[in-house]
Motif scaffolding. Structure first.
Motif, mmCIF file in Angstrom:
data_model
loop_
_atom_site.group_PDB
_atom_site.id
_atom_site.type_symbol
_atom_site.label_atom_id
_atom_site.label_comp_id
_atom_site.label_asym_id
_atom_site.label_seq_id
_atom_site.Cartn_x
_atom_site.Cartn_y
_atom_site.Cartn_z
ATOM 1 N N ALA A 52 0.834 -1.212 0.000
ATOM 2 C CA ALA A 52 0.000 0.000 0.000
ATOM 3 C C ALA A 52 0.861 1.250 0.000
ATOM 4 N N ALA A 53 1.995 1.205 0.716
ATOM 5 C CA ALA A 53 2.885 2.367 0.768
ATOM 6 C C ALA A 53 3.518 2.649 -0.583
ATOM 7 N N SER A 54 3.738 1.587 -1.371
ATOM 8 C CA SER A 54 4.383 1.789 -2.675
ATOM 9 C C SER A 54 3.519 2.598 -3.631
ATOM 10 N N SER A 55 2.214 2.646 -3.370
ATOM 11 C CA SER A 55 1.303 3.409 -4.231
ATOM 12 C C SER A 55 0.986 4.787 -3.664
ATOM 13 N N ALA A 56 1.689 5.194 -2.607
ATOM 14 C CA ALA A 56 1.406 6.478 -1.962
ATOM 15 C C ALA A 56 1.782 7.638 -2.881
ATOM 16 N N PRO A 57 1.095 8.771 -2.771
ATOM 17 C CA PRO A 57 1.368 9.899 -3.667
ATOM 18 C C PRO A 57 2.654 10.656 -3.359
ATOM 19 N N SER A 58 3.271 10.424 -2.186
ATOM 20 C CA SER A 58 4.497 11.143 -1.836
ATOM 21 C C SER A 58 5.321 10.285 -0.892
ATOM 22 N N PRO A 59 6.636 10.557 -0.790
ATOM 23 C CA PRO A 59 7.460 9.791 0.155
ATOM 24 C C PRO A 59 6.981 9.914 1.591
ATOM 25 N N SER A 60 6.531 11.106 1.985
ATOM 26 C CA SER A 60 6.052 11.282 3.356
ATOM 27 C C SER A 60 4.796 10.458 3.608
ATOM 28 N N ALA A 61 3.908 10.403 2.621
ATOM 29 C CA ALA A 61 2.698 9.590 2.767
ATOM 30 C C ALA A 61 3.058 8.115 2.864
ATOM 31 N N ALA A 62 4.038 7.667 2.076
ATOM 32 C CA ALA A 62 4.462 6.266 2.143
ATOM 33 C C ALA A 62 5.039 5.939 3.515
ATOM 34 N N GLU A 63 5.830 6.851 4.053
ATOM 35 C CA GLU A 63 6.412 6.631 5.381
ATOM 36 C C GLU A 63 5.320 6.555 6.437
ATOM 37 N N GLU A 100 -1.346 13.709 3.176
ATOM 38 C CA GLU A 100 -0.721 12.454 3.599
ATOM 39 C C GLU A 100 -1.660 11.666 4.511
ATOM 40 N N ALA A 101 -2.341 12.365 5.398
ATOM 41 C CA ALA A 101 -3.329 11.692 6.244
ATOM 42 C C ALA A 101 -4.457 11.122 5.395
ATOM 43 N N ALA A 102 -4.883 11.875 4.375
ATOM 44 C CA ALA A 102 -5.931 11.377 3.484
ATOM 45 C C ALA A 102 -5.454 10.142 2.721
ATOM 46 N N ALA A 103 -4.181 10.139 2.301
ATOM 47 C CA ALA A 103 -3.637 8.978 1.593
ATOM 48 C C ALA A 103 -3.601 7.751 2.498
ATOM 49 N N LEU A 104 -3.282 7.950 3.774
ATOM 50 C CA LEU A 104 -3.288 6.834 4.723
ATOM 51 C C LEU A 104 -4.687 6.250 4.861
ATOM 52 N N ILE A 105 -5.687 7.116 4.991
ATOM 53 C CA ILE A 105 -7.066 6.634 5.130
ATOM 54 C C ILE A 105 -7.482 5.852 3.888
ATOM 55 N N ALA A 106 -7.148 6.388 2.701
ATOM 56 C CA ALA A 106 -7.509 5.696 1.463
ATOM 57 C C ALA A 106 -6.797 4.352 1.361
ATOM 58 N N ALA A 107 -5.519 4.301 1.749
ATOM 59 C CA ALA A 107 -4.769 3.044 1.683
ATOM 60 C C ALA A 107 -5.355 2.003 2.632
ATOM 61 N N ALA A 108 -5.702 2.418 3.851
ATOM 62 C CA ALA A 108 -6.267 1.481 4.818
ATOM 63 C C ALA A 108 -7.618 0.968 4.352
ATOM 64 N N ARG A 109 -8.425 1.826 3.775
ATOM 65 C CA ARG A 109 -9.724 1.377 3.259
ATOM 66 C C ARG A 109 -9.532 0.434 2.076
ATOM 67 N N GLY A 110 -8.476 0.663 1.288
ATOM 68 C CA GLY A 110 -8.174 -0.251 0.205
ATOM 69 C C GLY A 110 -7.781 -1.631 0.691
ATOM 70 N N LEU A 111 -7.228 -1.710 1.908
ATOM 71 C CA LEU A 111 -6.881 -2.994 2.505
ATOM 72 C C LEU A 111 -8.074 -3.666 3.180
ATOM 73 N N GLY A 112 -9.234 -3.024 3.105
ATOM 74 C CA GLY A 112 -10.423 -3.603 3.710
ATOM 75 C C GLY A 112 -10.637 -3.214 5.149
ATOM 76 N N LEU A 113 -9.838 -2.271 5.667
ATOM 77 C CA LEU A 113 -9.989 -1.838 7.053
ATOM 78 C C LEU A 113 -11.040 -0.740 7.158
ATOM 79 N N ARG A 114 -11.630 -0.652 8.308
ATOM 80 C CA ARG A 114 -12.588 0.429 8.595
ATOM 81 C C ARG A 114 -11.776 1.633 9.045
#
Length: 759
Positions: free
Chosen positions: A374-385, A407-421
């Motif tokens: 999920a981090a590899s698809s992040a929009p920025s290095p800080s979001a991936a970290e 970056e916080a929005a990217a984290l939320i989107a990544a977690a939802r993509g993993l099936g997390l609430r």
């Protein structure tokens, strides 16, 4: 502090991956039958359709076994019980165990014949059946099948967005009130003591039905009411008690001690140094401040804490030289100073609950979760970290400016993509809307107050915990200790919490500094955003954050300085900017331009500016308690919460507001206390919100109220344009360079540093 009760809020039943309601664990099998039962269970799971139907019908008649040693009576099947005499509990238990063993053996015997591969089973089912047979026959040990990695657990599907439906006007919360009899009796006592009868209702609400008796016996309880100072309480006490009262009356000193700590809480402190309290008491005429503090502790008015090295016992005498400069006699070295703090129980309990809850989240998290993909698809290095850190830790701190919200929005989107609430909670409605726009999912963003109250978000599970796997709290510096404790107590074990915000802005309106204490205690990984805020305003604010007030290039008039000589000119130029200059030159309408000033009073405070702006932008007689339709207002439903809105109308129910699309009705009796005009706000009120254009007013008498955090917060509220009405000369660069915000006295950092946490 009272936590939200668990289990009272309705919520959907826990579901498995297919959406079916989760079932409780199977009862424990009888001792000695474990191997047979396990083998039968494996075979049963992979049998053909006819055998499955057989097994299901047989299992339907099997008795449910209670756990060994519980003394519960097993439920017997109806078959064969018609003529059977009543059995004792022990006999019934043994009979049930024998019956279960027989059925297990029968199922095993019926499945001894080989099943041709591919006849009725294929793929994973056939492989599992072959493995079971190999273990049963002794051809291979069970451990031979442990080398294969376990299949990854299925992820929960992200919850579907709830259907959009019209919301009824939200009533403003009504204040707690006492009974009419209690109010009448309290008014009589207050009038006899020369106090305003208007205090009767708040006195009855706070002190209960015995308010009159309490005030008669201890008139200094009047200090607990809002707006009452020691001078007013002393005058009331003299009239009620006569010559028998004095400055060292223990009732007075105890009430004064509590009042000092309540006053400190309004400034953000959750505790005060005992020396400060003694000095303040002496300044109020108390001759023996040490004895006064000891009495307040003994009466339970305040609690005493020791802020020093671990392993030391709390000082028994807060008034003495506890933990002073006495040396370590064994080593001959001077001992570390021990600080004695006094605090109110509500904040002490909140800080301790918050520290325990944060430690629980740290230790209960799944440590080996891998979110690298999920981090590899992040929009920025800080979001991936940030994504990698959230995957590996139960608590993460994330710092950065406005651009870091992506970056916080990217984290939320990544977690939802993993099936997390996954969910993001912002301080204000404006912050919620900005987060929803960044995530592209309106149901992924809520306000923190709405989440905790149940008005927004997914609700709570059957245990009373918030139904989330990952919660990102934006505008974390606005989180006070009581709200923080309530939030952490509402998160289930295994949930992840990310506190995200800009540490340079002003702190919370309530007591505590949760975000600053978490950062200072190094209680969790800290991810620092490397994405700077863009544009001239971002460049200006970034410089202020490090103590530099730089001149920036603003070719599009993004930053404009308007010098003024006095407060009158400041008000005039402010009205001119909002009503004419900014709409004409920048293209931002008056309704999208916010004025921010240092305080409410003064010749250029919020009151004076709102009066002038109303006369120009929405003149009217104020026929609804001082308000007219179209007035911009700030609704304060609770201390520390400011909700911008617009007046719609008024009727017998109260004042009708439109607060960012949500209708709110404020009862008539609450309008004066909770609604203010809001063309101009203070920087504390504006924290967590942004507008297309902002006008910051700095009249000459505002110099004493300036600090780096204040300037940083006020200047950072504008998205496209910032005008500074400047009348403080060198006080502005001096405040940015030399005047950090006042440090708050809290205990959370010490508690976090002493918590058993996995680093």
């Amino acid at each position: 502090m009272t936590a939200l009760p668990r289990g009272e809020s309705p919520g959907p039943p826990a579901t498995d991956e297919d959406g079916a309601a989760a079932v409780p664990d199977e009862p424990a099998t009888a001792p000695g039958a474990g191997e047979d039962a396990g083998a039968a269970k494996g075979a049963e799971a992979n049998a053909d359709a006819d055998a499955d139907a057989d097994a299901e019908s047989t299992a339907g008649d099997a008795p449910a076994l209670s756990e060994a040693g519980t003394g519960e009576t097993p439920a017997l099947s109806e078959a064969g019980t018609g003529d059977t005499p009543a059995l004792s509990e022990a006999e019934a238990e043994l009979a049930a165990q024998r019956e279960l063993r027989e059925r297990i053996e029968q199922r095993k015997a019926g499945k001894e014949g080989p099943i041709d591969a591919g006849a009725k089973l294929s793929g994973t089912a056939a492989d599992l059946l072959a493995a079971v047979r190999a273990v049963e026959s002794g051809a291979k040990p069970a451990t031979a099948f442990f080398d294969s990695p376990a299949p990854a657990p299925a992820r929960r599907a992200a919850p579907a967005a709830p259907p959009v439906r019209d919301r009824a006007p939200e009533p403003a919360p009504a204040p707690r009130t006492g009974s009419p009899e209690a109010v009448t009796a309290a008014a009589s006592v207050l009038s006899a003591g020369g106090a305003p009868a208007a205090l009767a209702e708040p006195a009855a609400a706070l002190l209960g039905d015995r308010a009159a008796e309490v005030l008669r016996e201890d008139p200094w309880q009047l200090l607990a009411l809002p707006g009452v100072g020691p001078e007013q309480a002393d005058g009331f006490a003299r009239k009620v008690l006569g010559a028998g009262c004095g400055p060292d009356d223990e009732r007075r000193t105890a009430a004064l001690t509590g009042w000092l700590l309540e006053r400190a809480a309004l400034q953000g402190h959750t505790a005060l140094d005992a020396d400060q309290v003694r000095t303040a008491l002496a300044g109020r005429g108390v001759s023996d401040a040490d004895a006064a503090v000891q009495h307040a502790i003994a009466e339970g008015v305040v609690l005493v804490f020791q802020d020093g090295p671990e392993g030391e016992e709390p000082a028994e005498e807060a008034g003495g030289a506890a933990g002073g400069a006495a040396g370590d006699e064994a080593s001959g070295e001077p001992a570390e100073p021990v600080r004695v703090l006094l605090g109110l129980d509500r904040y002490a309990l909140a800080e301790e609950s918050l520290a325990d809850g944060l430690a629980r989240l740290v230790n209960a998290c799944e440590k080996d979760a891998d979110w690298s993909q999920a981090a590899s698809s992040a929009p920025s290095p800080s979001a991936a970290e940030l994504i990698r850190a959230a995957g590996a830790h139960g608590l993460v701190a994330h710092t950065g400016g406005e651009a870091a919200r992506a970056e916080a929005a990217a984290l939320i989107a990544a977690a939802r993509g993993l099936g997390l609430r996954a969910l993001g909670a912002a301080h204000s409605v404006d912050g919620r809307q900005r987060l929803a726009a960044r995530t592209g999912a309106p149901d992924a963003a809520v306000t923190l107050s709405g989440l905790l109250s149940g008005a927004e978000g997914p609700g709570r599970d059957e245990e009373g915990a918030l139904a989330v796997d990952l919660l990102v709290v934006l505008d974390a510096p606005q989180l006070d200790v009581e709200t923080g404790a309530m939030l952490v107590e509402s998160l289930a074990d295994g949930a992840r919490l990310v506190l995200s915000g800009d540490p340079g802005v002003l702190g919370s309106a309530g007591a505590g500094q949760v975000f600053a204490d978490v950062l200072a205690a190094r209680a969790c990984p800290r991810i620092v955003s490397r994405t700077p805020d863009a544009g001239p305003i971002g460049e200006l604010v970034s410089g202020i954050g490090i103590g530099e007030l730089n001149q920036v290039e603003a070719p599009g008039k993004e930053v404009v300085i308007v010098p003024v000589r006095d407060a009158g000119e400041a008000v005039h130029r402010t009205v001119q900017l909002v009503a004419d200059s900014v709409p004409r030159a920048i293209g931002v309408p008056s309704g999208d331009t916010q004025v921010i000033t240092v305080g409410h009073g003064g010749s250029a405070g919020t009151r004076a500016l709102n009066e002038a702006l109303k006369q120009r932008l929405n003149p009217g007689p104020g026929r609804f308690g001082g308000f007219d339709p179209g007035d911009r207002v700030a609704h304060v439903p609770a201390p520390g919460r400011t909700v911008p809105g617009v007046v719609v109308s008024a009727d017998a129910d109260g004042l009708h507001l439109d607060c960012a699309g949500t209708p709110v009705v404020v009862p008539q009796e609450r309008v004066a206390a909770s609604v203010r005009h809001a063309w101009a706000l203070s920087a504390h009120q504006a924290a967590g919100m942004r507008w297309p254009a902002v006008v910051v007013v700095l009249p000459g008498d505002a110099a004493r109220g300036l600090s780096r955090a204040w300037v940083y917060t006020a200047f950072g509220r504008g998205e496209r344009h910032l005008s500074v009405v400047h009348g403080v000369d060198q006080a502005l660069p001096r405040a940015v360079a030399e005047a950090p915000a006042q440090e708050r006295t809290t205990r959370l950092r010490t508690l976090l540093e002493g918590s058993p946490q996995e680093r």
